[in-house]
Design a protein around this motif. Structure first.
Motif, short mmCIF file in Angstrom:
data_model
loop_
_atom_site.label_atom_id
_atom_site.label_comp_id
_atom_site.label_asym_id
_atom_site.label_seq_id
_atom_site.Cartn_x
_atom_site.Cartn_y
_atom_site.Cartn_z
N UNK A 1 0.80 -1.21 0.00
CA UNK A 1 0.00 0.00 0.00
C UNK A 1 0.84 1.26 0.00
N UNK A 2 2.16 1.11 -0.07
CA UNK A 2 3.08 2.26 -0.07
C UNK A 2 3.80 2.35 -1.41
N UNK A 3 4.53 3.42 -1.62
CA UNK A 3 5.31 3.57 -2.84
C UNK A 3 6.30 2.43 -2.95
N UNK A 4 6.43 1.90 -4.15
CA UNK A 4 7.30 0.75 -4.40
C UNK A 4 8.74 1.04 -4.00
N UNK A 5 9.31 0.15 -3.19
CA UNK A 5 10.67 0.29 -2.72
C UNK A 5 11.44 -0.98 -3.06
N UNK A 6 12.26 -0.96 -4.10
CA UNK A 6 12.99 -2.17 -4.50
C UNK A 6 13.86 -2.75 -3.39
N UNK A 7 14.35 -1.89 -2.49
CA UNK A 7 15.22 -2.35 -1.41
C UNK A 7 14.49 -3.27 -0.44
N UNK A 8 13.18 -3.24 -0.49
CA UNK A 8 12.39 -4.10 0.39
C UNK A 8 12.54 -5.57 0.01
N UNK A 9 12.94 -5.81 -1.22
CA UNK A 9 13.00 -7.17 -1.74
C UNK A 9 14.44 -7.68 -1.83
N UNK A 10 14.59 -8.98 -1.65
CA UNK A 10 15.90 -9.58 -1.79
C UNK A 10 16.32 -9.53 -3.25
N UNK A 11 17.49 -10.06 -3.55
CA UNK A 11 18.05 -10.00 -4.90
C UNK A 11 17.02 -10.41 -5.94
N UNK A 12 16.83 -9.52 -6.92
CA UNK A 12 15.90 -9.81 -8.00
C UNK A 12 16.47 -9.20 -9.28
N UNK A 13 15.67 -9.10 -10.30
CA UNK A 13 16.15 -8.73 -11.63
C UNK A 13 16.43 -7.24 -11.81
N UNK A 14 16.15 -6.45 -10.79
CA UNK A 14 16.28 -5.01 -10.94
C UNK A 14 15.06 -4.38 -11.57
N UNK A 15 13.95 -5.11 -11.55
CA UNK A 15 12.71 -4.61 -12.13
C UNK A 15 11.55 -5.51 -11.76
#
Length: 480
Positions: A340-354
């Motif tokens: 429900x918040x603005x997307x924060x990539x740092x919240x997720x473990x290693x992924x594709x960068x997208x």
């Protein structure tokens, strides 16, 4: 999929469902807005959408209209027969503003004159309900979500905001307008080169990747005449057969995309089922290392999304896939539906960068997933395409817009979507196909990069699943 008799039958069913005339019945609590339950957060949970017919299993969607998360573990869904029940799985929580659809078809069927009832875990305390007198066509939906009256809408939106006449993606214009490019279309392949079933496309500079439903991946290179031909090196001359991890099965490969690492970082394929078990949905994203040679490719990883998505017919699942970089999403203020918040990539473990976005043919829905390198996944978005089906998705970085493509079921229309001020993808336009192109069964679409713009236009390509006139690839133009 091919334009088979099964496809024709499916379209007839859709057409019949849209002709149904439905009259809602007043439901206790559901239409009056009167709270009927007294448990923590229960008054905020509403029956929000009901599907009783068509290409999707009988389903009931719930919506949390409140400001706090509600644990609905063990709550009971029923129809109008008190002996029928579906128990919501343990650990199921609805965040504020969250939607969750439940396939109840394994427990009971929803009839043409029936009721959807939600009870607390005791099976007696009624939380909300909705009754109707005719089958959904295609959906019984609350307008507005969580508070309005139910009405028939033509677009399924299970798992996301209802399509209540404000645009398929939550706003924008859905009135089709002329194609934003040249009207003429030309063949872009040799006669009878691919045959039927060529589906998803993705251009990577001087290479065009193509996914074929028969479980095959093509690496195409330019033919010098504005079209494409198979690469004759590395085992690509006749395409390379695809396999699930472990080397088994035959993915019904419908869509193909790359990340910012290009094909060197793996080629990602969307599949709706295993061709060796064609009657069962298997909604998967598969990653392939294409650096070697040989006649086949075995997936290095599979993200099986089947349990996370509303059920569809086995031949109506994932058709399109595209990847959008994290930087584009954060720059646009994209909101993560899981938090429900603005997307924060740092919240997720290693992924594709997208984020990978997949399109579903049977519902017209688009879902966004963070696919972790570990093999886990998180759904961060679900929204309507503005059309009854999605056969292809393409991200156009130069214009920061997402393209969704429908085949001859929708008269070859394309919709574009952008992130709006609220952080959600919203339909910005719906385009008719070029006037010079017949209503082909186009299941693939790809746009050239900005480096190919000449005099304000650049090439685009379509793949025709039916191979009309002996050709599966066609090219046109679009305004840069």
């Amino acid at each position: 999929m091919t334009a088979s008799s099964a496809t024709t039958t499916r379209r007839r069913r859709r057409a019949l469902s849209r002709l149904l005339v439905a009259v809602p019945l007043l439901a206790t609590g559901a239409l009056t807005g009167v709270p009927v339950a007294h448990a923590a957060g229960a008054d905020d949970i509403r029956v929000n959408e009901v599907v009783t017919t068509g290409d999707v299993n009988d389903s009931i969607e719930l919506f949390n209209k409140g400001t706090t998360a509600v644990d609905v573990s063990g709550w009971i869904l029923k129809d109008d027969d008190k002996s029928h029940s579906y128990k919501i799985a343990s650990g199921t929580t609805l965040a504020p503003g969250a939607f969750r659809a439940f396939d109840v078809s394994g427990s009971f069927g929803l009839g043409s004159r029936d009721e959807a009832r939600l009870h607390l875990a005791d099976g007696k305390t009624l939380v909300d309900s909705f009754a109707w007198s005719s089958h959904s066509a295609a959906s019984w939906s609350r307008c507005a979500d969580g508070s309005g009256a139910f009405k028939q809408v033509g677009t399924l939106t299970l798992g996301s905001a209802n399509s209540c006449g404000t645009g398929g993606g939550g706003g924008g214009s859905t009135t089709p307008v002329a194609w934003p490019g040249g009207s003429s279309v030309a063949n872009a392949d040799a006669s009878h080169l691919f045959g039927q079933d060529l589906s998803g496309l993705h251009q990577e500079g001087n290479v065009l990747w193509g996914a074929q439903n028969s479980g095959k991946l093509w690496r195409l290179v330019r033919d010098g005449a504005g079209g494409w031909k198979p690469d004759t090196t590395g085992g690509w001359s006749s395409g390379r057969s695809l396999r699930f991890p472990g080397g088994s099965g035959s993915p019904d490969s419908e869509g193909v995309t790359l990340t910012g690492a290009g094909s060197a970082g793996g080629v990602f394929v969307a599949s709706e089922r295993n061709g060796d078990a064609s009657g069962t949905s298997r909604l998967s994203v598969l990653k392939y290392d294409v650096s070697g040679s040989g006649s086949s490719l075995t997936a290095t990883k599979e993200w099986n999304l089947t349990s996370d998505l509303p059920p569809t017919g086995s031949n109506l699942g994932l058709e399109g896939i595209t990847w959008i970089p994290d930087t584009a999403l954060t720059g646009a203020g994209f909101k993560d539906a899981s938090t429900g918040a603005v997307y924060d990539p740092a919240r997720y473990t290693a992924h594709s960068g997208g984020v990978f976005f997949v399109g579903v043919e049977g519902t017209g829905m688009i879902h966004g997933y963070v696919l972790a390198d570990s093999g886990t996944y998180t759904r961060v978005a679900s929204f309507g395409s503005g059309m009854s089906g999605v056969m292809e998705l393409q991200w156009e970085p130069q214009a920061s817009r997402l393209w969704a493509v429908c085949d001859d079921t929708c008269d070859g229309r394309h919709s574009t979507l952008k992130v709006d001020t609220g952080g959600a993808f919203t339909t910005t336009a719906v385009y008719n196909r070029p006037t010079g192109m017949p209503n082909y069964n186009n299941e693939g679409f790809s746009l050239a990069g900005a480096d190919e713009c000449v005099a304000g236009s650049k090439p685009v390509y379509w793949s025709d699943d039916t191979n009309d006139g002996g050709h599966a690839l066609r090219r046109g133009t679009i305004t840069c």
